[in-house]
Structure formats: structure tokens, C-alpha cells
Design an enzyme around this catalytic site. Structure first.
Site, PDB file in Angstrom:
ATOM      1  CD  GLU A 120      -3.109  -1.072   0.441  1.00  0.00           C
ATOM      2  OE1 GLU A 120      -3.175  -0.148  -0.396  1.00  0.00           O
ATOM      3  OE2 GLU A 120      -3.983  -1.937   0.575  1.00  0.00           O
ATOM      4  CG  HIS A 143      -4.770  -0.138   5.530  1.00  0.00           C
ATOM      5  ND1 HIS A 143      -6.145  -0.111   5.439  1.00  0.00           N
ATOM      6  CD2 HIS A 143      -4.384  -1.319   4.995  1.00  0.00           C
ATOM      7  CE1 HIS A 143      -6.560  -1.222   4.863  1.00  0.00           C
ATOM      8  NE2 HIS A 143      -5.521  -1.982   4.592  1.00  0.00           N
ATOM      9  CG  HIS A 145      -7.628  -5.464   7.285  1.00  0.00           C
ATOM     10  ND1 HIS A 145      -6.943  -6.557   6.787  1.00  0.00           N
ATOM     11  CD2 HIS A 145      -7.327  -4.426   6.466  1.00  0.00           C
ATOM     12  CE1 HIS A 145      -6.245  -6.202   5.712  1.00  0.00           C
ATOM     13  NE2 HIS A 145      -6.448  -4.914   5.498  1.00  0.00           N
ATOM     14  CG  HIS A 215      -9.228  -3.264   1.989  1.00  0.00           C
ATOM     15  ND1 HIS A 215      -8.384  -2.986   0.949  1.00  0.00           N
ATOM     16  CD2 HIS A 215      -8.412  -3.680   3.005  1.00  0.00           C
ATOM     17  CE1 HIS A 215      -7.135  -3.252   1.297  1.00  0.00           C
ATOM     18  NE2 HIS A 215      -7.135  -3.664   2.539  1.00  0.00           N
TER      19      HIS A 215
HETATM   20  P1  13P Z   1       1.043  -5.476   3.076  1.00  0.00           P
HETATM   21  O1  13P Z   1       1.470  -6.754   3.790  1.00  0.00           O
HETATM   22  O2  13P Z   1       1.676  -5.389   1.712  1.00  0.00           O
HETATM   23  O3  13P Z   1       1.314  -4.281   3.952  1.00  0.00           O
HETATM   24  O4  13P Z   1      -0.526  -5.557   2.795  1.00  0.00           O
HETATM   25  C1  13P Z   1      -1.461  -5.661   3.831  1.00  0.00           C
HETATM   26  C2  13P Z   1      -2.769  -5.014   3.529  1.00  0.00           C
HETATM   27  O5  13P Z   1      -3.556  -4.800   4.417  1.00  0.00           O
HETATM   28  C3  13P Z   1      -3.089  -4.618   2.136  1.00  0.00           C
HETATM   29  O6  13P Z   1      -4.225  -3.806   2.105  1.00  0.00           O
HETATM   30 ZN    ZN Z   2      -5.535  -3.924   3.853  1.00  0.00          ZN
END
Ligand code: 13P
Ligand code: ZN
Length: 270
Positions: A120, A143, A145, A215
Site C-alpha cells: 500500500e 491502515h 482491518h 477492506h
Molecule cells: P502489506 O502486507 O503489503 O502491507 O498488505 C497488507 C494489507 O492490508 C493490504 O491492504
Molecule cells: Zn488492507
């Protein structure tokens, strides 16, 4: 002793250790399955002479777009495919410091190891570029989840502008107090893409937290703990909503009148 930029006490080391602390929280929260989520921090103002003098550990790596405010900027980046639970213990084995080159469209890895930055990286660096461009003091981009908030994005009704903001604000007074700019919406886009980056940027004028449809969420703040706290507060509100629904009733929510009263009392933005 193993050579690491964390061996000497510095503000730069403190910032990276804060990232490690937050990475542990993300894992404990259940928001960081496998390599899920990523963090970048702009370290340019705290970069030490020692780090400046390091030779690159990689060839120049293209970013994929020109980011004119990032010339000679330094960032700590989670590594792609690296796990938050591992980063929490050893941040320099599961992330790296990069320097953006003078062309503003490529970077090199400078410390400790050539750990490839997160997939990202385009959204993250685009956000840092935008923040510097508007003179913001924000240096952290998170970022992650969160289960409850992502689940809500599977209902198109919740993707209407400011619908989730008011719903989540109305679950508990803290949410409006600590996320006073609410929650922006980025419609689904390919993870890591320029398109996703641009959808986030178009929300950041108005919001500090942007939810990515189906996401995750992204939060920007002065430091990574503040970014984490905003997502944690929103997630708490989502859990209160979902708990009420699972008890079989629609939660009443704090009325607009009471929320306006709070906004005035605490001098919060409209
Ligand atoms: P990375 O392991 O490349 O940081 O990706 C994790 C992710 O949450 C992608 O949206
Ligand atoms: Zn992600």
C-alpha cells in the site's frame, strides 16, 4: 550487538517504537490477520545524522507517481507480507526506513535491512505528500482491518455520505469528541492502487478517518497512537450498535439535539 538504528536513543527511535506498540494493539484487537494492515510514519523532522549518512541498501525503487512534496523525506514503512504481531517485537526486521530520492518518484531503503515496503506504499506516500502540501502537522498513516467497521461497509446504505459518521457518533459521546471530523468513505478500489490513493485523498479534506469499502480503514494523525485511538473509538461505537442489534433492537442513539449541545460545549467542528 546487532547494528540497528534503534540502538541509540533518539526521537526517531521513539517514533518507531510507538509503531511497534500500536502493531501489538492491532494484533490483540483481531484487526491484523496474517499480514493485514500497514503503517507509515514521516520521520524527516527527527532523522538523525547517522541515518542520513547511511548508504542505500537497495537500488532506487519507483513509486509509480511523482510526489513533489516528498523530496528527501524519510519514512518508516511496515514491510509487505510482514505480520503486525512480529513487527510489535522486532520493528526493524518487519519494516524499514526509506528515503525518497530527488526525483520525487522513487525511493531507496536505508535501514536496518532491505525489507520491501508495504504493497500500500502508493496510497501511504500519496497521503503523506498531500498532508505536507497542505501544511498539516500529521505524520502518521495507519491502515487496518477492524472487523465491525468493515462488516458495516457490506451494507450499501452505510456507504451514503455521513450516514456512518452520525450513526457512530450517536452511540457514545466519546466518538464525536475524539473523532470530531467523522468518517469518510472510499468506494472499493484495488488494494495498493493509484485509484485507491486518489479516492482516499478526495476524502481527507473533510475527514481524518476514511473507511475503504469491503477492506478496512485508514486514519491520519500527528502520531500513530492518535491514529489508533480514533479507529479504536469508532470500532467501539460499531460494537455498541452491533451488540444492540444482536439483542434484537435498533439502538435509539443520542439525539441530534444532544449531539449539537455537546458540539457547542466542547467547541467541536460542525
Ligand atoms: P502489506 O502486507 O503489503 O502491507 O498488505 C497488507 C494489507 O492490508 C493490504 O491492504
Ligand atoms: Zn488492507
Amino acid at each position: 550487538m546487532i547494528q540497528s538504528i534503534l540502538n541509540e536513543k533518539s526521537l526517531l527511535a521513539d517514533r518507531i517504537l510507538e509503531v511497534a506498540e500500536v502493531a501489538g494493539y492491532l494484533w490483540q484487537k483481531g484487526w491484523a490477520e496474517r499480514n493485514g494492515g500497514n503503517i507509515t510514519i514521516n520521520l524527516t523532522e527527527v532523522v538523525t545524522d547517522k541515518v542520513r549518512s547511511l548508504s542505500p541498501l537497495s537500488e532506487p525503487i519507483p513509486i509509480g507517481r511523482e510526489l513533489s512534496n516528498l523530496k528527501d523525506c524519510y519514512f518508516y514503512c511496515k514491510g509487505t507480507n510482514k505480520r503486525m504481531r512480529d513487527l510489535a517485537r522486532r520493528p526493524m526486521d518487519h519494516g524499514a526506513v526509506i528515503r525518497v530520492l530527488d526525483d520525487c518518484s522513487s525511493y531507496v531503503i536505508v535501514a536496518d535491512n532491505p525489507v520491501q515496503p508495504t504493497s500500500e506504499i502508493v496510497p501511504h506516500l500519496s497521503i503523506h505528500n498531500y498532508l505536507l502540501g497542505k501544511g498539516s502537522s500529521y505524520r502518521a498513516v495507519l491502515h487496518t482491518h477492524p472487523i465491525d467497521l468493515v462488516a458495516m461497509t457490506h451494507n450499501p446504505a452505510f456507504l451514503e455520505k455521513d450516514r456512518l459518521t452520525y450513526l457512530l457518533w450517536s452511540m457514545i459521546p466519546e466518538t464525536r469528541a475524539f473523532c470530531p471530523r467523522g468518517l469518510g468513505i472510499a468506494p472499493y478500489a484495488l488494494p495498493g492502487s493509484v485509484e485507491l490513493a486518489d479516492k482516499i485523498l478526495s476524502e481527507l479534506d473533510e475527514y481524518d478517518v476514511v473507511i475503504w469499502e469491503k477492506h478496512g480503514v485508514c486514519a491520519v494523525a500527528e502520531n500513530i497512537l492518535e491514529a489508533f485511538d480514533m479507529v479504536d473509538t469508532l470500532s467501539k461505537s460499531a460494537q455498541i450498535y452491533l451488540t444492540a442489534k444482536s439483542m434484537g433492537f435498533e439502538p435509539e442513539g443520542i439525539s441530534m439535539e444532544k449531539m449539537d449541545e455537546m458540539r457547542e460545549a466542547f467547541h467541536l467542528p460542525k
